[in-house]
Design an enzyme around this catalytic site. Structure first.
Site, PDB file in Angstrom:
ATOM      1  N   GLY A 262     -17.427  -1.912  -5.225  1.00  0.00           N
ATOM      2  CA  GLY A 262     -17.836  -3.313  -5.152  1.00  0.00           C
ATOM      3  C   GLY A 262     -17.979  -4.053  -6.460  1.00  0.00           C
ATOM      4  O   GLY A 262     -18.219  -5.268  -6.448  1.00  0.00           O
ATOM      5  N   CYS A 379       4.650 -20.963   7.336  1.00  0.00           N
ATOM      6  CA  CYS A 379       4.352 -22.054   8.250  1.00  0.00           C
ATOM      7  C   CYS A 379       2.878 -22.063   8.609  1.00  0.00           C
ATOM      8  O   CYS A 379       2.492 -21.728   9.729  1.00  0.00           O
ATOM      9  CB  CYS A 379       5.215 -21.925   9.490  1.00  0.00           C
ATOM     10  SG  CYS A 379       6.915 -22.286   9.083  1.00  0.00           S
ATOM     11  N   TYR A 409      -5.940  -5.596  -3.210  1.00  0.00           N
ATOM     12  CA  TYR A 409      -5.969  -6.292  -1.922  1.00  0.00           C
ATOM     13  C   TYR A 409      -4.933  -7.402  -1.810  1.00  0.00           C
ATOM     14  O   TYR A 409      -5.117  -8.344  -1.043  1.00  0.00           O
ATOM     15  CB  TYR A 409      -7.385  -6.831  -1.624  1.00  0.00           C
ATOM     16  CG  TYR A 409      -8.431  -5.754  -1.717  1.00  0.00           C
ATOM     17  CD1 TYR A 409      -8.431  -4.699  -0.807  1.00  0.00           C
ATOM     18  CD2 TYR A 409      -9.374  -5.738  -2.745  1.00  0.00           C
ATOM     19  CE1 TYR A 409      -9.363  -3.676  -0.907  1.00  0.00           C
ATOM     20  CE2 TYR A 409     -10.306  -4.712  -2.850  1.00  0.00           C
ATOM     21  CZ  TYR A 409     -10.293  -3.688  -1.927  1.00  0.00           C
ATOM     22  OH  TYR A 409     -11.205  -2.677  -2.036  1.00  0.00           O
TER      23      TYR A 409
END
Ligand SMILES: *Cc1c(COP(=O)(O)O)cnc(C)c1O
Length: 453
Positions: A262, A379, A409
């Site tokens: 973290g 889109c 990520y």
């Protein structure tokens, strides 16, 4: 809501904010961005765009520095942040262990011949197949996350004729994100066993009843992209309290305390992440103090950085396709700069309100700063790469843009939305030629799963 940026983050749009970019990135006299002397526009020509350029030396250096800072602590790289066979070989060489969450992530570790005793298996819903495979391979530790898993894993271990080392994942009632943390009794999440409700104590009791499981410690993970490290201190305090409670009830002292991952990184100039050394020293100090108070032996600490190791090491390079000026109310306008990737290669902007640093990569510009929105080609109006970016107002089609700190990520969460193939990851270092770790996904790759094709 994020404040609207008032002006360029640092005076010169061509300057690179050192702590946001990998060590190997420079802007040459010619105005071109380089990575370890390789001109980024040449790399883009060779490998195409979008492309993730991975500074291997930066990653290796940071992994070593992390291990140094956390001397006496086990460091596990959280491979969900980004994984590839070659990368896991580097991790194996540099020292950290590995945190995997699925059979797929475990398979990459197997291919890399990652030392299995340094693998830790996480996940809130591991299947019997995954557990059987993990136990069969001899993974060092399984972090138990549910009552069902206790029985499932015990059976797998029994059938394999081994005693599996495990930790129990505990929800300590701390939630941390970037600048703040909240410590409450509120534990509304799918992970772990609640400390406050007594579920953690019951899970520990059940684990201790299984002859095929060896309980070595407890685990806590409080959040991601954390700058305010006091959340770790509260978590450590509560976890040590649990260790004392385990001793009182069962007469055993658990040897390991894993405080999860973290730690945050700098995405933009103003981000100021905690210093790794300070965090390591702080955690040791608090655990030692708490243990002294309970007259408890100090457990071996473990941490699981994902983003903090790989995030700063990659840069995504895109090519600009269109520049559109859109009139807003009251005479204002917004400039949309569209690139050849987007939410498929970086899905973080919309769900996490993530911010990034972006610069023109293939030339110097003395043009005036312009507030622009860098968007992808999907889109979706939420297909945003950088919501508010200061770019030179002469930005145009065919320019290359480089986005910093995309190592964690992005590629690992990439999708094939709109059937846009996922971009390659190319490793660049000061020695040797650039090489592809993961190649670009082609239309043939995409159609390979379609049985009608
Ligand atoms: C996601 C995760 C990590 C890594 O988190 P980072 O924010 O990338 O450091 C570590 N441990 C667990 C249990 C996780 O879920």
């Amino acid at each position: 809501m994020r404040a609207h940026p008032a002006g360029p983050r640092h005076g010169d749009l061509n300057a690179l904010s050192g702590h946001v970019w990998p060590d190997g990135v420079r802007r040459a006299e010619s105005g071109e961005l380089q990575l370890h002397g390789h001109v980024v526009s040449s790399l883009a020509r060779s490998f195409g765009t979008p492309v993730l350029l991975f500074d291997e030396d930066d990653f290796r250096g940071r992994s070593r520095a992390y291990a140094d800072a956390f001397t006496g602590t086990d460091v596990y790289y959280a491979s969900k942040a980004f994984s590839s066979v070659e990368l896991l070989r580097w991790v194996a060489e540099e020292g950290p262990g590995l945190d995997v969450v699925t059979g797929g992530e475990l398979a990459v570790a197997e291919r890399a011949r990652f030392p299995v005793d340094r693998v830790l298996f996480h996940g809130n819903n591991k299947s019997v197949d995954e557990l059987t495979r993990a136990v069969g391979l001899g993974v060092g530790r399984v972090v138990i996350d549910s009552t069902e898993e206790i029985r499932r894993l015990a059976r797998c271990a029994e059938e394999a004729g081994v005693r599996q080392r495990v930790l129990v994942r505990v929800t300590v009632g701390v939630e941390a994100h970037t600048h703040e943390f909240i410590a409450t009794a509120h534990e509304d999440q799918k992970f772990g066993f609640s400390l406050a409700s007594g579920a953690a104590a019951r899970a520990i009791e059940l684990v201790l009843l299984q002859p095929s499981l060896e309980l070595v410690g407890v685990h806590s993970h409080i959040g991601s992209q954390i700058f305010d490290t006091s959340g770790f201190e509260v978590a450590a305090h509560r976890a040590v309290e649990l260790l004392a409670d385990v001793r009182a009830r069962h007469g055993i002292e658990l040897a390991e305390l894993n405080l999860g991952g973290g730690l945050g990184i700098a995405y933009v100039h103003s981000d100021d992440p905690a210093n790794t050394h300070d965090v390591a020293i702080g955690l040791h100090a608090i655990v030692e103090r708490e243990c002294r108070a309970y007259v408890l032996s100090v457990p071996r600490l473990a941490v699981e950085p994902g983003r903090a190791l790989v995030g700063p090491s990659m840069v995504t390079v895109y090519e600009v396709g269109t520049v559109k000026h859109v009139a807003l109310d009251a005479g204002a306008s917004r400039t949309y700069v569209s690139v050849d990737g987007g939410m498929s290669d970086n899905p973080r902007t919309a769900p996490y309100d993530a911010d990034y640093t972006v610069v023109v990569a293939d030339r110097h510009s003395d043009a005036a700063p312009m507030l622009a929105r860098v968007v992808g080609k999907h889109c979706e109006s939420g297909d945003i790469v950088v919501r508010d970016a200061w770019l030179p107002d002469d930005v145009r089609a065919d320019d290359l843009l480089a986005v910093a700190a995309t190592g964690a990520y992005c590629r690992s969460m990439a999708s094939t939305y709109n059937l846009l193939g996922r971009p390659p990851v190319v490793a660049v270092s000061a020695s040797g030629e650039p090489r592809v770790l993961i190649r670009r996904e082609t239309v043939d790759d995409l159609l390979a799963l379609d049985t009608g094709a």
